[in-house]
Design a protein around this motif. Structure first.
Motif, PDB file in Angstrom:
ATOM      1  N   LEU A  31       0.738  -1.188  -0.039  1.00 36.03           N
ATOM      2  CA  LEU A  31       0.008   0.026   0.063  1.00 36.03           C
ATOM      3  C   LEU A  31       1.105   1.347  -0.116  1.00 36.03           C
ATOM      4  CD1 LEU A  31      -2.651  -1.119   2.920  1.00 36.03           C
ATOM      5  CD2 LEU A  31      -2.910  -1.033   0.249  1.00 36.03           C
ATOM      6  N   PRO A  32       1.039   1.898  -1.201  1.00 35.37           N
ATOM      7  CA  PRO A  32       1.596   3.304  -1.124  1.00 35.37           C
ATOM      8  C   PRO A  32       0.837   4.249  -0.723  1.00 35.37           C
ATOM      9  CG  PRO A  32       1.950   1.971  -3.345  1.00 35.37           C
ATOM     10  CD  PRO A  32       0.815   1.363  -2.433  1.00 35.37           C
ATOM     11  N   ASN A  33       0.834   4.568   0.460  1.00 36.87           N
ATOM     12  CA  ASN A  33      -0.292   5.519   0.876  1.00 36.87           C
ATOM     13  C   ASN A  33      -0.405   6.918   0.315  1.00 36.87           C
ATOM     14  OD1 ASN A  33       0.672   3.579   3.309  1.00 36.87           O
ATOM     15  ND2 ASN A  33      -1.309   4.078   4.125  1.00 36.87           N
ATOM     16  N   VAL A 215       3.446  -4.034   8.129  1.00 38.89           N
ATOM     17  CA  VAL A 215       4.882  -3.537   8.616  1.00 38.89           C
ATOM     18  C   VAL A 215       5.088  -2.238   7.905  1.00 38.89           C
ATOM     19  CG1 VAL A 215       7.349  -3.736   8.132  1.00 38.89           C
ATOM     20  CG2 VAL A 215       6.129  -5.605   9.182  1.00 38.89           C
ATOM     21  N   LEU A 216       5.406  -1.190   8.432  1.00 44.01           N
ATOM     22  CA  LEU A 216       5.415   0.141   7.723  1.00 44.01           C
ATOM     23  C   LEU A 216       7.078   0.002   7.189  1.00 44.01           C
ATOM     24  CD1 LEU A 216       4.881   3.082   7.439  1.00 44.01           C
ATOM     25  CD2 LEU A 216       6.150   3.457   9.646  1.00 44.01           C
ATOM     26  N   PHE A 217       6.901   0.381   5.833  1.00 42.39           N
ATOM     27  CA  PHE A 217       8.324   0.184   4.874  1.00 42.39           C
ATOM     28  C   PHE A 217       8.821   1.592   5.057  1.00 42.39           C
ATOM     29  CE2 PHE A 217      10.986   0.554   1.428  1.00 42.39           C
ATOM     30  CZ  PHE A 217      11.364  -0.628   1.333  1.00 42.39           C
ATOM     31  N   ARG A 218      10.098   1.529   5.408  1.00 43.04           N
ATOM     32  CA  ARG A 218      10.874   2.837   5.577  1.00 43.04           C
ATOM     33  C   ARG A 218      12.280   2.430   5.619  1.00 43.04           C
ATOM     34  NH1 ARG A 218      11.781   3.911  11.456  1.00 43.04           N
ATOM     35  NH2 ARG A 218      11.454   1.955  12.502  1.00 43.04           N
ATOM     36  N   PRO A 219      13.136   3.567   5.487  1.00 42.63           N
ATOM     37  CA  PRO A 219      14.589   3.447   5.386  1.00 42.63           C
ATOM     38  C   PRO A 219      15.144   2.169   6.488  1.00 42.63           C
ATOM     39  CG  PRO A 219      14.450   5.466   4.649  1.00 42.63           C
ATOM     40  CD  PRO A 219      12.899   4.957   5.249  1.00 42.63           C
ATOM     41  N   GLY A 220      15.950   1.391   6.314  1.00 40.13           N
ATOM     42  CA  GLY A 220      16.324   0.197   7.103  1.00 40.13           C
ATOM     43  C   GLY A 220      15.669  -0.899   7.596  1.00 40.13           C
ATOM     44  N   VAL A 221      14.369  -0.814   6.881  1.00 43.86           N
ATOM     45  CA  VAL A 221      13.293  -2.117   6.918  1.00 43.86           C
ATOM     46  C   VAL A 221      13.660  -2.898   6.142  1.00 43.86           C
ATOM     47  CG1 VAL A 221      11.010  -2.780   6.783  1.00 43.86           C
ATOM     48  CG2 VAL A 221      11.522  -0.625   8.259  1.00 43.86           C
ATOM     49  N   PRO A 222      13.794  -4.353   6.016  1.00 47.57           N
ATOM     50  CA  PRO A 222      13.952  -5.350   5.205  1.00 47.57           C
ATOM     51  C   PRO A 222      13.111  -4.905   3.945  1.00 47.57           C
ATOM     52  CG  PRO A 222      13.602  -6.438   7.302  1.00 47.57           C
ATOM     53  CD  PRO A 222      13.208  -5.031   7.444  1.00 47.57           C
ATOM     54  N   SER A 223      13.608  -5.373   2.699  1.00 49.84           N
ATOM     55  CA  SER A 223      12.886  -5.244   1.354  1.00 49.84           C
ATOM     56  C   SER A 223      11.527  -5.870   1.464  1.00 49.84           C
ATOM     57  CB  SER A 223      14.095  -5.750   0.495  1.00 49.84           C
ATOM     58  OG  SER A 223      13.937  -7.489   0.167  1.00 49.84           O
ATOM     59  N   ILE A 224      10.663  -5.459   0.526  1.00 52.19           N
ATOM     60  CA  ILE A 224       9.379  -6.185   0.619  1.00 52.19           C
ATOM     61  C   ILE A 224       9.455  -7.738   0.203  1.00 52.19           C
ATOM     62  CG2 ILE A 224       7.479  -5.909  -0.982  1.00 52.19           C
ATOM     63  CD1 ILE A 224       7.678  -3.121  -1.433  1.00 52.19           C
ATOM     64  N   ALA A 225      10.501  -8.120  -0.513  1.00 56.83           N
ATOM     65  CA  ALA A 225      10.767  -9.426  -0.817  1.00 56.83           C
ATOM     66  C   ALA A 225      11.211 -10.264   0.327  1.00 56.83           C
ATOM     67  CB  ALA A 225      11.668  -9.864  -1.800  1.00 56.83           C
ATOM     68  N   PHE A 237       3.389   2.319   3.632  1.00 56.68           N
ATOM     69  CA  PHE A 237       4.397   3.444   3.227  1.00 56.68           C
ATOM     70  C   PHE A 237       4.189   4.599   4.098  1.00 56.68           C
ATOM     71  CE2 PHE A 237       5.612   0.631  -0.019  1.00 56.68           C
ATOM     72  CZ  PHE A 237       6.909   0.835  -0.439  1.00 56.68           C
ATOM     73  N   GLY A 238       2.765   4.465   4.870  1.00 52.48           N
ATOM     74  CA  GLY A 238       2.397   5.683   5.653  1.00 52.48           C
ATOM     75  C   GLY A 238       2.548   7.188   5.110  1.00 52.48           C
ATOM     76  N   HIS A 239       3.224   8.027   5.594  1.00 53.81           N
ATOM     77  CA  HIS A 239       3.375   9.515   5.185  1.00 53.81           C
ATOM     78  C   HIS A 239       4.804   9.499   4.069  1.00 53.81           C
ATOM     79  CE1 HIS A 239       6.275   9.893   8.352  1.00 53.81           C
ATOM     80  NE2 HIS A 239       6.323  11.389   7.836  1.00 53.81           N
ATOM     81  N   GLY A 240       5.584   8.260   3.923  1.00 51.36           N
ATOM     82  CA  GLY A 240       6.914   8.458   3.488  1.00 51.36           C
ATOM     83  C   GLY A 240       6.637   8.989   1.955  1.00 51.36           C
ATOM     84  N   LEU A 241       5.657   8.381   1.312  1.00 49.67           N
ATOM     85  CA  LEU A 241       5.818   9.280  -0.403  1.00 49.67           C
ATOM     86  C   LEU A 241       5.416  10.523  -0.333  1.00 49.67           C
ATOM     87  CD1 LEU A 241       4.187   5.979  -2.042  1.00 49.67           C
ATOM     88  CD2 LEU A 241       6.517   6.705  -1.850  1.00 49.67           C
ATOM     89  N   HIS A 242       4.340  10.991   0.547  1.00 52.85           N
ATOM     90  CA  HIS A 242       4.157  12.254   0.766  1.00 52.85           C
ATOM     91  C   HIS A 242       5.105  13.229   1.067  1.00 52.85           C
ATOM     92  CE1 HIS A 242       2.231  16.006   2.555  1.00 52.85           C
ATOM     93  NE2 HIS A 242       1.617  15.899   1.551  1.00 52.85           N
ATOM     94  N   ALA A 243       6.090  12.837   1.993  1.00 55.89           N
ATOM     95  CA  ALA A 243       7.233  13.581   2.714  1.00 55.89           C
ATOM     96  C   ALA A 243       8.194  13.752   1.422  1.00 55.89           C
ATOM     97  CB  ALA A 243       7.761  12.939   3.834  1.00 55.89           C
ATOM     98  N   ALA A 244       8.612  12.434   0.883  1.00 56.82           N
ATOM     99  CA  ALA A 244       9.514  12.513  -0.192  1.00 56.82           C
ATOM    100  C   ALA A 244       9.137  13.610  -1.478  1.00 56.82           C
ATOM    101  CB  ALA A 244       9.735  11.233  -0.700  1.00 56.82           C
ATOM    102  N   THR A 245       7.775  13.431  -1.547  1.00 58.15           N
ATOM    103  CA  THR A 245       7.195  14.576  -2.583  1.00 58.15           C
ATOM    104  C   THR A 245       7.710  15.933  -2.205  1.00 58.15           C
ATOM    105  OG1 THR A 245       5.543  12.787  -3.225  1.00 58.15           O
ATOM    106  CG2 THR A 245       5.275  15.126  -3.891  1.00 58.15           C
ATOM    107  N   GLN A 246       7.112  16.082  -0.964  1.00 57.79           N
ATOM    108  CA  GLN A 246       7.364  17.586  -0.436  1.00 57.79           C
ATOM    109  C   GLN A 246       8.875  18.035  -0.313  1.00 57.79           C
ATOM    110  OE1 GLN A 246       4.014  18.475  -0.914  1.00 57.79           O
ATOM    111  NE2 GLN A 246       4.745  19.907   0.812  1.00 57.79           N
ATOM    112  N   ARG A 247       9.704  17.025  -0.242  1.00 60.95           N
ATOM    113  CA  ARG A 247      11.117  17.298  -0.141  1.00 60.95           C
ATOM    114  C   ARG A 247      11.485  17.621  -1.612  1.00 60.95           C
ATOM    115  NH1 ARG A 247      11.507  12.991   3.605  1.00 60.95           N
ATOM    116  NH2 ARG A 247      11.948  11.535   1.842  1.00 60.95           N
TER     117      ARG A 247
END
Length: 269
Positions: A31-33, A215-225, A237-247
């Motif tokens: 789920l890419p939130n 599981v929340l996917f973020r840096p440092g977490v094992p790969s999806i596989a 992915f929580g708010h990770g994609l939105h945060a990256a877009t804002q950056r």
């Protein structure tokens, strides 16, 4: 109830069944939130079978901080806009229900077209953990209301032991397992021990909770596989994609302010 309303109710119940069935340990629902209708459409265009919102992404889009600072009505209206924009099941991050009583929560969420909800077990305003029995009672009440309404709501019970709990890592793990089991017994469909990040902890959660684990996917977490191999059933992915877009937007705005084209060189990913 009109014929159109009955058809919509049947359609949403079918979407809930689809969403629930996609929680398969070892073959996780990814789920890419999203945060608005445009990001929701982008997710479906990329081929994802479900759209999920993230409260920490939706809140700033609406002009509020995360932590239930946004009025429930505004959040629900945004969920409705997202659900109208896509044809796939939508599950909404609803923090801890925005203070709504279970029956009202179920009714108003169903009216948006969403068929799933995240519900967390810490106070969104203070971060304090809610008593496990109290949270289990809340989940049970939401499940009973959903059953009464015939919505088939898919409940993802967030466990905040690693985010807001206390004690040693082993004590937090034990607390997360105990809470996860209690929430499944209360009627949750999936358990979301947010911020669980290392393989050993995730493996233990999957083995000991006894139900689908998110599981929340973020840096440092094992790969999806790797998460799939650990038996995870859902990856957010929580708010990770939105945060990256804002950056990335910030880098473009900096280029403009310095008199440069934000498109030169072209973005690379």
């Amino acid at each position: 109830m009109t014929a159109q309303e009955m058809a919509t109710e049947r359609e949403n119940a079918a979407k809930a069944d689809t969403l629930r069935a996609l929680h398969v340990p070892g073959r996780p629902l990814v789920l890419p939130n999203v945060w608005d209708a445009a990001s929701a459409r982008a997710v479906t265009a990329a081929g994802f079978p479900v759209v999920a919102t993230g409260s920490a992404a939706v809140a700033p889009v609406l002009g509020y901080d995360d932590g239930e600072a946004a009025p429930a009505g505004e959040v629900l209206a945004q969920v409705a806009r997202i659900a109208r924009a896509v044809t796939v099941p939508v599950t909404a991050d609803m923090e801890r229900g925005y203070g709504l009583a279970p029956a009202e929560f179920v009714e108003r969420l169903a009216a948006t077209g969403a068929v799933g909800a995240n519900l967390e077990d810490s106070d969104p305003r203070t971060g304090a953990m809610v008593d496990a029995d109290e949270q289990a009672g809340f989940i049970a009440a939401v499940r009973a209301a959903a059953r009464e309404a015939g919505t088939g709501l898919v409940i993802n019970a967030r466990v905040d032991s690693f985010a807001h709990g206390t004690g040693t890592p082993d004590e937090r793990l034990a607390d997360a397992v105990a809470r996860g089991r209690a929430y499944l017994r209360a009627g949750a469909d999936c358990v979301y021990p947010i911020l669980a990040s290392d393989s050993g902890t995730i493996r233990a959660l999957v083995a000991e909770i006894g139900g689908p684990v998110n599981v929340l996917f973020r840096p440092g977490v094992p790969s999806i596989a790797e998460l799939a191999a650990l038996g995870v059933a859902r990856v957010s992915f929580g708010h990770g994609l939105h945060a990256a877009t804002q950056r990335y937007l910030a880098t473009m705005l900096t280029a403009i302010s310095e008199g440069h084209s934000p498109y030169d060189p072209l973005p690379t990913f």
